[in-house]
Scaffold this motif. Structure first.
Motif, short mmCIF file in Angstrom:
data_model
loop_
_atom_site.label_atom_id
_atom_site.label_comp_id
_atom_site.label_asym_id
_atom_site.label_seq_id
_atom_site.Cartn_x
_atom_site.Cartn_y
_atom_site.Cartn_z
N ALA A 106 0.85 -1.19 0.00
CA ALA A 106 0.00 0.00 0.00
C ALA A 106 0.88 1.24 0.00
CB ALA A 106 -0.92 -0.01 1.22
N PHE A 107 0.52 2.20 -0.84
CA PHE A 107 1.29 3.44 -0.94
C PHE A 107 0.33 4.60 -1.13
CE2 PHE A 107 4.41 6.30 -3.18
CZ PHE A 107 5.29 6.41 -2.11
N CYS A 108 0.86 5.81 -1.09
CA CYS A 108 0.06 7.03 -1.17
C CYS A 108 -0.07 7.49 -2.62
CB CYS A 108 0.72 8.12 -0.32
SG CYS A 108 -0.03 9.74 -0.49
N GLU A 109 -1.28 7.87 -3.02
CA GLU A 109 -1.50 8.38 -4.38
C GLU A 109 -0.61 9.59 -4.67
OE1 GLU A 109 -6.29 8.12 -4.99
OE2 GLU A 109 -5.52 9.39 -3.37
N ILE A 110 -0.60 10.53 -3.74
CA ILE A 110 0.12 11.80 -3.94
C ILE A 110 0.89 12.11 -2.66
CG2 ILE A 110 -0.08 14.24 -4.56
CD1 ILE A 110 -2.78 13.59 -5.86
N PRO A 111 2.14 11.64 -2.53
CA PRO A 111 2.90 11.82 -1.28
C PRO A 111 3.00 13.27 -0.82
CG PRO A 111 3.99 10.23 -2.70
CD PRO A 111 2.88 10.83 -3.51
N ALA A 112 3.05 14.20 -1.76
CA ALA A 112 3.18 15.61 -1.37
C ALA A 112 2.01 16.07 -0.52
CB ALA A 112 3.30 16.48 -2.62
N PHE A 113 0.84 15.46 -0.69
CA PHE A 113 -0.32 15.82 0.13
C PHE A 113 -0.12 15.41 1.59
CE2 PHE A 113 -3.82 15.97 -3.39
CZ PHE A 113 -3.22 17.10 -3.90
N LEU A 114 0.80 14.48 1.84
CA LEU A 114 1.12 14.07 3.21
C LEU A 114 2.31 14.83 3.75
CD1 LEU A 114 0.71 10.18 3.02
CD2 LEU A 114 -0.98 11.88 3.72
N GLY A 115 2.78 15.83 3.00
CA GLY A 115 3.96 16.57 3.42
C GLY A 115 5.25 15.84 3.13
N LEU A 116 5.21 14.86 2.24
CA LEU A 116 6.37 14.06 1.87
C LEU A 116 6.90 14.51 0.50
CD1 LEU A 116 4.88 10.60 2.87
CD2 LEU A 116 6.61 11.89 4.15
N PRO A 117 8.14 14.15 0.16
CA PRO A 117 8.66 14.51 -1.16
C PRO A 117 7.80 13.92 -2.28
CG PRO A 117 10.44 13.79 0.28
CD PRO A 117 9.16 13.48 1.01
N SER A 118 7.70 14.63 -3.38
CA SER A 118 6.91 14.14 -4.51
C SER A 118 7.66 13.02 -5.21
CB SER A 118 6.67 15.28 -5.50
OG SER A 118 7.83 15.51 -6.29
#
Length: 420
Positions: free
Chosen positions: A205-217
């Motif tokens: 499982a991973f995030c669709e858009i990491p930047a929305f979690l405050g993570l690098p794109s």
């Protein structure tokens, strides 16, 4: 069984659902964490909850009071994570699928008990199921947002061990393991992908858009170790709607229905991200799955990306980084996942008969349980039998590398036996 327009009988093979959910049992972390985390380990408590308010995406605020409803909730680093009926409402009348607290005793045992889940699957013409987490959220955001990252990593590893040993292990292959990774460290995430792949995990499982979690794109280069590990182990990257903890909305005061109706927008944005990042070119064995995103949006998204690639590449800096039309990489490496989508089914050739997978979403509010077979018969009545087979199970078998139907061809027909 129903008939298509020509009177041909349509058969629905046993379903492989690529998106269901598990409500983790209260004892999941007991005995699975190092002794030093004995006091801080996630635990289930029971209390009177007056209100559960959606803050954003899958982030909720919980209010307690003596006049509240008795509910169970996880406590992690001082943050309560309640059990909600909307996460355990399969089979309930639509008007009862409310955002209210529940206890484990209020919900179907199939939500958290492996044996009961298999029985519920049998009731619904299901052979196998891939389950996303609940307490950790869709891709482990709960642990990523915590302050103690050492505890977070220990919890993720404990969750993956439980998933493999207790949820999936005794199921005879019917429950398919889906791993979590520490989102705050790409190297640790890669190591966890490899640890899980060695024992049989084929999906993470991973995030669709990491930047929305405050993570690098994904354009930053930060995630290369993780994607390289998924590519080398052939681990499918599964991205559930809501895994960005941010649903599309037009304003802060827009009703929840707006964000839910537009939830596919994150998947569409994510697909553009992946295609134009060049990741699918650098890692040709990397496979993506957009879980619960539906599929009707895909033909337009592919048409638009191909048009952008053709019309604008001279000035937007693509150069030779995307050598073929974007749709090329989608059809080669991406899967869409849906449960009800008449638009997508009418455009199944553009979606890709080899790229569409089916889901039940048990036990969430969108779940088609226990009537999924009937829905599929109505939904797919006009489709050829070989396409039905691919959508209902064949593509899932290919995507997740399941040891099923090895005596059938890609159309679901028996392979010839040599010498007969």
């Amino acid at each position: 069984m129903t008939s298509d327009a020509n009177g041909t009988k349509v058969e629905i093979p046993r379903i492989i659902s690529v998106d269901d959910h598990v409500m983790e049992p209260a004892d999941l972390f007991e005995g699975r964490l190092p002794r030093k985390f004995q006091e801080t380990a996630p635990r289930v408590h029971r209390g009177k909850i007056t209100k559960i308010t959606r803050v954003s995406g899958q982030d909720w605020r919980v209010d307690f009071g003596e006049d509240g409803t008795l509910g169970d909730y996880w406590m992690y680093e001082g943050v309560p994570i309640p059990l909600k009926r909307i996460n355990a409402s399969a089979g309930l009348p639509l008007d009862l699928r409310e955002n209210v607290p529940v206890t484990f005793g209020d919900v179907r045992p199939g939500c958290y008990d492996m044996t009961a889940r298999l029985a519920d699957m049998d009731m619904n013409h299901m052979e196998a199921s891939l389950c996303f987490p609940t307490m950790p959220r869709f891709c482990g955001q709960t642990f990523a947002e915590g302050k103690d990252k050492e505890l977070g990593l220990a919890c993720i590893q404990a969750y993956n061990d439980w998933m493999f040993e207790e949820w999936c292990g005794p199921s005879g292959g019917r429950l398919i393991p889906l791993g979590l990774v520490p989102l705050w460290d790409a190297e640790l995430a890669a190591a966890e992908v490899r640890r899980n792949a060695e024992r049989g995990f084929t999906a993470v499982a991973f995030c669709e858009i990491p930047a929305f979690l405050g993570l690098p794109s994904i354009h930053s280069g930060h995630w290369e170790p993780f994607f390289r590990a998924c590519h080398e182990t052939k681990t499918v990257v599964c991205m559930h709607v809501g895994s960005s903890s941010k649903m599309p909305a037009t304003s802060k005061d827009a009703p929840a229905a707006v964000g839910i109706s537009l939830s596919f927008n994150n998947a569409m944005a994510s697909l553009a991200d992946y295609i134009f990042s060049g990741l699918l070119i650098r890692y040709p064995d990397l496979k993506l799955a957009y879980s619960e995103s539906q599929i009707g949006w895909i033909p337009y998204a592919l048409m638009r990306m191909d048009d952008v690639w053709n019309q604008h590449r001279a000035w937007i800096g693509l150069g030779d980084s995307i050598p073929e039309p974007p749709s090329t990489y989608y059809y080669r490496q991406v899967y869409g996942c849906f449960f009800r989508d008449d638009v997508g089914i009418r455009a199944i050739e553009q979606v890709g008969v080899d790229n569409a997978t089916f889901e039940v979403d048990y036990p969430h509010t969108d779940s088609t349980w226990p009537d999924t077979k009937q829905l599929a018969e109505e939904h797919f009545a006009h489709l050829p039998q070989d396409v039905i087979y691919k959508i209902v199970r064949g593509n899932a078998i290919k995507m997740l590398r399941l040891d099923l139907d090895t005596d059938l061809d890609d159309s679901g027909r028996p392979l010839p036996i040599l010498g007969r």
